[in-house]
Design an enzyme around this catalytic site. Sequence first.
Site, PDB file in Angstrom:
ATOM      1  N   ARG A 181      49.814-121.249 -18.583  1.00  0.00           N
ATOM      2  CA  ARG A 181      50.175-122.524 -19.706  1.00  0.00           C
ATOM      3  C   ARG A 181      50.491-121.465 -21.120  1.00  0.00           C
ATOM      4  O   ARG A 181      50.268-120.463 -21.591  1.00  0.00           O
ATOM      5  CB  ARG A 181      48.667-123.064 -19.884  1.00  0.00           C
ATOM      6  CG  ARG A 181      48.433-123.998 -19.137  1.00  0.00           C
ATOM      7  CD  ARG A 181      49.277-125.348 -19.132  1.00  0.00           C
ATOM      8  NE  ARG A 181      48.749-126.445 -18.193  1.00  0.00           N
ATOM      9  CZ  ARG A 181      49.094-126.269 -17.125  1.00  0.00           C
ATOM     10  NH1 ARG A 181      50.417-125.664 -16.431  1.00  0.00           N
ATOM     11  NH2 ARG A 181      48.876-127.460 -16.048  1.00  0.00           N
ATOM     12  N   HIS A 222      59.138-125.379 -17.627  1.00  0.00           N
ATOM     13  CA  HIS A 222      57.872-125.725 -17.020  1.00  0.00           C
ATOM     14  C   HIS A 222      58.056-126.555 -15.645  1.00  0.00           C
ATOM     15  O   HIS A 222      57.622-127.689 -15.406  1.00  0.00           O
ATOM     16  CB  HIS A 222      57.043-126.547 -17.842  1.00  0.00           C
ATOM     17  CG  HIS A 222      55.584-126.685 -17.395  1.00  0.00           C
ATOM     18  ND1 HIS A 222      54.521-126.897 -18.342  1.00  0.00           N
ATOM     19  CD2 HIS A 222      54.806-126.698 -16.486  1.00  0.00           C
ATOM     20  CE1 HIS A 222      53.479-127.097 -17.775  1.00  0.00           C
ATOM     21  NE2 HIS A 222      53.695-127.016 -16.760  1.00  0.00           N
TER      22      HIS A 222
HETATM   23  P1  NDP Z   1      42.197-122.241 -10.115  1.00  0.00           P
HETATM   24  O1  NDP Z   1      40.944-123.120 -10.950  1.00  0.00           O
HETATM   25  O2  NDP Z   1      42.014-122.667  -8.490  1.00  0.00           O
HETATM   26  O3  NDP Z   1      41.941-120.820 -10.483  1.00  0.00           O
HETATM   27  C1  NDP Z   1      42.015-120.109 -11.545  1.00  0.00           C
HETATM   28  C2  NDP Z   1      41.837-118.738 -11.415  1.00  0.00           C
HETATM   29  O4  NDP Z   1      41.990-118.003 -12.775  1.00  0.00           O
HETATM   30  C3  NDP Z   1      40.386-118.331 -10.705  1.00  0.00           C
HETATM   31  O5  NDP Z   1      40.685-117.317 -10.087  1.00  0.00           O
HETATM   32  C4  NDP Z   1      39.629-117.767 -11.953  1.00  0.00           C
HETATM   33  O6  NDP Z   1      38.438-116.890 -11.674  1.00  0.00           O
HETATM   34  C5  NDP Z   1      40.503-117.388 -13.029  1.00  0.00           C
HETATM   35  N1  NDP Z   1      39.994-117.209 -14.338  1.00  0.00           N
HETATM   36  C6  NDP Z   1      39.897-118.277 -15.041  1.00  0.00           C
HETATM   37  N2  NDP Z   1      39.542-117.619 -16.299  1.00  0.00           N
HETATM   38  C7  NDP Z   1      39.397-116.483 -16.249  1.00  0.00           C
HETATM   39  C8  NDP Z   1      39.146-115.593 -16.879  1.00  0.00           C
HETATM   40  N3  NDP Z   1      38.563-115.816 -18.151  1.00  0.00           N
HETATM   41  N4  NDP Z   1      39.127-114.186 -16.728  1.00  0.00           N
HETATM   42  C9  NDP Z   1      39.717-113.849 -15.665  1.00  0.00           C
HETATM   43  N5  NDP Z   1      40.022-114.817 -14.601  1.00  0.00           N
HETATM   44  C10 NDP Z   1      39.990-116.098 -14.826  1.00  0.00           C
HETATM   45  O7  NDP Z   1      43.564-122.727 -10.764  1.00  0.00           O
HETATM   46  P2  NDP Z   1      44.924-122.786  -9.933  1.00  0.00           P
HETATM   47  O8  NDP Z   1      45.303-121.554  -9.221  1.00  0.00           O
HETATM   48  O9  NDP Z   1      45.051-124.188  -9.336  1.00  0.00           O
HETATM   49  O10 NDP Z   1      45.906-123.019 -11.195  1.00  0.00           O
HETATM   50  C11 NDP Z   1      46.185-122.037 -12.246  1.00  0.00           C
HETATM   51  C12 NDP Z   1      46.819-122.285 -13.457  1.00  0.00           C
HETATM   52  O11 NDP Z   1      48.239-122.546 -13.097  1.00  0.00           O
HETATM   53  C13 NDP Z   1      46.552-123.878 -13.990  1.00  0.00           C
HETATM   54  O12 NDP Z   1      45.482-124.055 -14.491  1.00  0.00           O
HETATM   55  C14 NDP Z   1      47.782-124.251 -14.744  1.00  0.00           C
HETATM   56  O13 NDP Z   1      47.756-123.614 -16.001  1.00  0.00           O
HETATM   57  C15 NDP Z   1      48.943-123.220 -14.059  1.00  0.00           C
HETATM   58  N6  NDP Z   1      49.644-124.149 -13.430  1.00  0.00           N
HETATM   59  C16 NDP Z   1      51.178-123.984 -13.799  1.00  0.00           C
HETATM   60  C17 NDP Z   1      52.147-124.998 -13.163  1.00  0.00           C
HETATM   61  C18 NDP Z   1      53.688-124.552 -13.608  1.00  0.00           C
HETATM   62  O14 NDP Z   1      54.499-125.426 -13.448  1.00  0.00           O
HETATM   63  N7  NDP Z   1      53.816-123.607 -14.752  1.00  0.00           N
HETATM   64  C19 NDP Z   1      51.982-125.806 -12.360  1.00  0.00           C
HETATM   65  C20 NDP Z   1      50.568-125.726 -11.870  1.00  0.00           C
HETATM   66  C21 NDP Z   1      49.574-124.942 -12.367  1.00  0.00           C
HETATM   67  P3  NDP Z   1      37.398-117.242 -10.614  1.00  0.00           P
HETATM   68  O15 NDP Z   1      38.122-117.198  -9.304  1.00  0.00           O
HETATM   69  O16 NDP Z   1      36.499-116.308 -10.894  1.00  0.00           O
HETATM   70  O17 NDP Z   1      36.929-118.835 -10.754  1.00  0.00           O
END
Ligand code: NDP
Length: 308
Positions: A223, A271
């Site tokens: 994001r 995006h």
């Molecule tokens: P998930 O919720 O499945 O995964 C999020 C991951 O990020 C998890 O592994 C989590 O850790 C990790 N994480 C979150 N906070 C932290 C932190 N502070 N430090 C370290 N690791 C962290 O999300 P998705 O994979 O489904 O999606 C990820 C993001 O991709 C979305 O939130 C969105 O922002 C972005 N996105 C962008 C798109 C685009 O077109 N550009 C389209 C779709 C999504 P843990 O495993 O420990 O929970």
Amino acid sequence: MHIVYKSEPERGRIWQRWLAAHAPDIQLHIWPETGDPEQVEALVAWQPPADITVLFPRLKLLFSVGAGADQFDLGALPPDLPVIRMIEPGLTQGMVEYVTFAVLGLHRDMPRYFHQQRQQQWLAHAVLPAAQRRVGVMGLGELGQAALQQLVALGFDCAGWSRTPRQIPGVRCWHGDDQLGAFLAHSEILVCLLPLTDTTQGLLNRTLFNQLPQGAALVQAGRGPQLNQDDLLQALESGQLRAAVIDVTDPEPLPPGHPFWHHPAIWLTPHIASQTQNESAIAALLENLRRYQRGEPLHGEIDRSRGY
Ligand code: NDP
């Protein structure tokens, strides 16, 4: 069951027809049409209307039409209203394609070659095998894990970083703030697939770039507010970073004349790394509605204490 959809109307009409064929017991109303608001149990939206619990007194579920829920003001929503983000195979596949394209492009030095082409310069540089290219993915959730599976299959030397410990075959996994430095030191191509939270806002900054190997490259598909744009430009200027593929910005779109538009070392996309795909998304939504009706846990429910 009555649900209200508030996003692109064209997709709403496709979903309406699909539900009529596959789940006629579910009535989808396309905002501003709501049917009897007293009957509405679920809202599917990019942005919910204000006062949703006044509008829909029996509302039980709020679904995001996108993979994140950071566009919602979670603090303004009723604390006991489950918020569910979109997890669906079409969206995941789109991200796998984008990350693979970006990593391969950076691995094979394509921004440099495109720049050379514009200069009419025929100049070859050394080609490194994928096995010698260290790729690090921040965020090991639905999208990060799927992208890594493809990168591992291509033979890259892969690492990942998450908040809590993860185990992924073929991937060296780090977690938490304490291990961020070790992970970054490994990442010649850094891919950000983190959700936007208070903790990840501004994370892609000078301090972080300085912990990457010199000449590293960035893929930002998380994001926009996670990236400090001035710090990226400085890192590119100094050579600490050699290139970046940027899909998300803050604001979106970037204003005319913004340096990212014409920077030779930046590939900018609007995006589009991944998009919710109509057919697979409505099937995923229906599966979650059925889970709700059976009293089972929902797929993709946001943990408000974590913010994702
Ligand atoms: P998930 O919720 O499945 O995964 C999020 C991951 O990020 C998890 O592994 C989590 O850790 C990790 N994480 C979150 N906070 C932290 C932190 N502070 N430090 C370290 N690791 C962290 O999300 P998705 O994979 O489904 O999606 C990820 C993001 O991709 C979305 O939130 C969105 O922002 C972005 N996105 C962008 C798109 C685009 O077109 N550009 C389209 C779709 C999504 P843990 O495993 O420990 O929970």
